[in-house]
Design a protein around this motif. Structure first.
Motif, PDB file in Angstrom:
ATOM      1  N   THR A 142       0.813  -1.210   0.000  1.00 43.57           N
ATOM      2  CA  THR A 142       0.000   0.000   0.000  1.00 43.57           C
ATOM      3  C   THR A 142       0.853   1.270   0.000  1.00 43.57           C
ATOM      4  O   THR A 142       0.378   2.340  -0.401  1.00 43.57           O
ATOM      5  N   ASP A 143       2.112   1.142   0.433  1.00 44.83           N
ATOM      6  CA  ASP A 143       3.012   2.309   0.427  1.00 44.83           C
ATOM      7  C   ASP A 143       3.447   2.691  -0.982  1.00 44.83           C
ATOM      8  O   ASP A 143       4.068   3.742  -1.175  1.00 44.83           O
ATOM      9  N   SER A 145       1.508   3.444  -3.391  1.00 36.97           N
ATOM     10  CA  SER A 145       0.517   4.329  -4.004  1.00 36.97           C
ATOM     11  C   SER A 145       1.174   5.634  -4.447  1.00 36.97           C
ATOM     12  O   SER A 145       1.879   6.293  -3.674  1.00 36.97           O
ATOM     13  N   LYS A 167      -4.955  -3.024  -7.204  1.00 35.22           N
ATOM     14  CA  LYS A 167      -5.529  -2.812  -5.875  1.00 35.22           C
ATOM     15  C   LYS A 167      -5.081  -1.492  -5.248  1.00 35.22           C
ATOM     16  O   LYS A 167      -5.800  -0.935  -4.421  1.00 35.22           O
ATOM     17  N   VAL A 168      -3.871  -1.041  -5.629  1.00 30.92           N
ATOM     18  CA  VAL A 168      -3.318   0.186  -5.056  1.00 30.92           C
ATOM     19  C   VAL A 168      -3.266   1.240  -6.155  1.00 30.92           C
ATOM     20  O   VAL A 168      -2.603   1.030  -7.184  1.00 30.92           O
TER      21      VAL A 168
END
Length: 498
Positions: A142-143, A145, A167-168
């Motif tokens: 997630t980082d 993004s 997903k991100v």
């Protein structure tokens, strides 16, 4: 006495014949268990410790974790192993063209790949990691993004990165051919992170302490397997031996040997003295033991260039004569040929010749021959226009004078027109030769280890980038300058002979 000798001879013949029959049914250590005495393995040797070139002292042998496994299988199945190389994105096409028997390159059996090739069982399980600069706080998917993320073209890491991007939001993917290029892009801050397999990342992190890596959960299939052409009968015996190696702990022993050795070597290389602050962070001392390996690429580069120029000049001359022949069908064919080869990328032509030839005519063309043929066909198209212009630039009076003296047409071309045309087009021919010399690096994409490819291999092994490439650039410059001086001397001598 004679009777006994005759009986003895008959008994000896029967014994020898019986022995031959028995031996023929016994398993022979030299008899292959896969139906072929020699199998060709294709790999991408810029992925240490899985596969890489041993470059010290000019050695040009491909070694590594996968190669040791392949050698073990070859011993068990009694075949001779031949190892060849290609870029990673060329491995599957080579299998589909039946150029090789199997591929080992840390390849994961994804569903997409399984549609085109067959796989053995998984022989080693690894994990993807995010490699990023220290202090970047990029530690999980997630980082990523809004970040620029690098991946190696055609790998499972590219596939997994695309799934993460679904997903991100905001991830910008950048695909490159080799892992060392990803590391260099990361250090140059042109990307924010790279997704690399953990066993590979450890070596690069050891050699580049300003970077860090964090394992991430797999987004899809993982693990390495051997790839085969569709329907290959070798899948079962290879898988059987791989399972035996796993059961005996042989795979784990080889993994410990290569992965720990690779990390230690990279760490040792990272201990080289750093450049003073404000200066260039270059250390050519790290590549000194490997310079003989790079220098061995020079003869192959020169052989390729000289052969391509020689045959290209002949082919270009033929095309130019067709264009000025006055026969419209022949001129139209030559013009169409020139248009096609000048209007399509050289790399595309090289790939088509190398990969399509076995499928079209059944001939497994060697990589070097495919390169020479492609460059001959391509340079011939360019040279034909140069030669045609040179011939037409010769004063018409020369041709008319020769014809009035009854000189045959071909004799006039060879003895009168061509020598004068050569003087006019020599600078253009030299430029074409220089272009071929520099473009020869393209043959590395089909597995020819020429000058630039040799430098890239050294960089991959040493976990560095600029030093070997700068050294290769210096060699290219010296070769081009030598060629330029030789051409200038030739041009000066031709002018004196007028």
């Amino acid at each position: 006495m004679k009777r006994n000798s005759w009986v003895f001879t008959v008994l000896l013949a029967i014994t020898m014949a019986s022995s031959t029959i028995v031996i023929s049914y016994l398993p022979s250590s030299a008899q292959s268990l896969v139906g072929k005495e020699e199998l060709t393995m294709l790999t991408s040797p810029d992925y240490p410790p899985y596969e890489f070139y041993e470059t010290k002292d000019g050695n040009r042998q491909i070694v590594g974790f996968d190669v040791d496994i392949a050698n073990y299988i070859a011993k068990e199945l009694r075949f001779k192993l031949k190892v060849t190389e290609s870029d990673f994105n060329g491995l599957i096409p080579a299998l589909q063209a039946n150029r090789v028997d199997f591929v080992m390159a840390g390849m994961t059996p994804t569903p997409e790949r399984q549609k085109n090739v067959d796989f053995s069982i998984i022989y080693y399980q690894a994990q993807d990691t995010i490699v990023a600069p220290k202090g970047s706080n990029i530690k999980k998917a997630t980082d990523l993004s809004g970040k620029r993320v690098g991946v190696q073209l055609g790998t499972i890491q590219e596939t997994n990165a695309k799934k993460i991007a679904e997903k991100v939001s905001g991830i910008q993917l950048k695909q490159l051919n080799r892992v060392p290029e990803l590391i260099q892009e990361l250090k140059a801050k042109r990307i924010d992170a790279a997704i690399i397999e953990d066993t590979i990342a450890k070596g690069f992190i050891s050699a580049n302490p300003e970077l860090q890596f964090t394992p991430i959960p797999p987004e899809g299939p993982s693990g390495s397997a051997i790839a085969f052409p569709k329907g290959s009968p070798m899948v079962e015996p290879f898988s059987r031996v791989l399972q035996q190696m796993k059961d005996k702990g042989e795979i784990e022993r080889l993994a410990s040997k290569w992965f720990s050795a690779s990390t230690s070597a990279a760490a040792a290389g990272a201990q080289a003295p750093a450049a003073p602050k404000g200066g260039l962070n270059l250390d050519f001392g790290r590549i000194l033991p490997d310079l003989p390996f790079v220098l061995q690429g020079i003869p192959l580069t020169l052989l390729f260039t000289i052969s391509s120029v020689f045959f290209g000049l002949i082919w270009g001359t033929i095309l130019s004569l067709l264009k000025i022949s006055g026969v419209k069908p022949l001129a139209a064919v030559a013009d169409a040929y020139t248009s096609i080869f000048r209007g399509t990328p050289l790399l595309l032509q090289l790939s088509l010749v190398y990969f399509a030839t076995p499928q079209l005519i059944g001939y497994n063309i060697p990589a070097l021959l495919a390169g020479i043929l492609t460059f001959t066909l391509n340079s011939g198209a360019y040279m034909s226009e140069t030669i045609r212009g040179g011939i037409l630039a010769v004063d018409k009076g020369q041709r008319e004078a020769a014809m009035s003296l009854g000189v045959p047409y071909w004799t006039m071309l060879i003895d009168v027109i061509f020598p004068q045309a050569l003087r006019n087009i020599l600078p253009a021919l030299v430029n074409e030769t220089i272009s071929l010399l520099k473009d020869s690096s393209l043959v590395s994409t089909i597995g020819v280890v020429e000058l630039l490819r040799s430098a890239q291999i050294v960089g991959a092994n040493k976990y560095i980038y600029f030093e070997p490439l700068l050294f290769a650039g210096l060699i290219y410059y010296v070769l081009v300058m030598a060629l330029t001086v030789a051409a200038s001397n030739l041009e000066r001598r031709l002018r004196k002979s007028d």
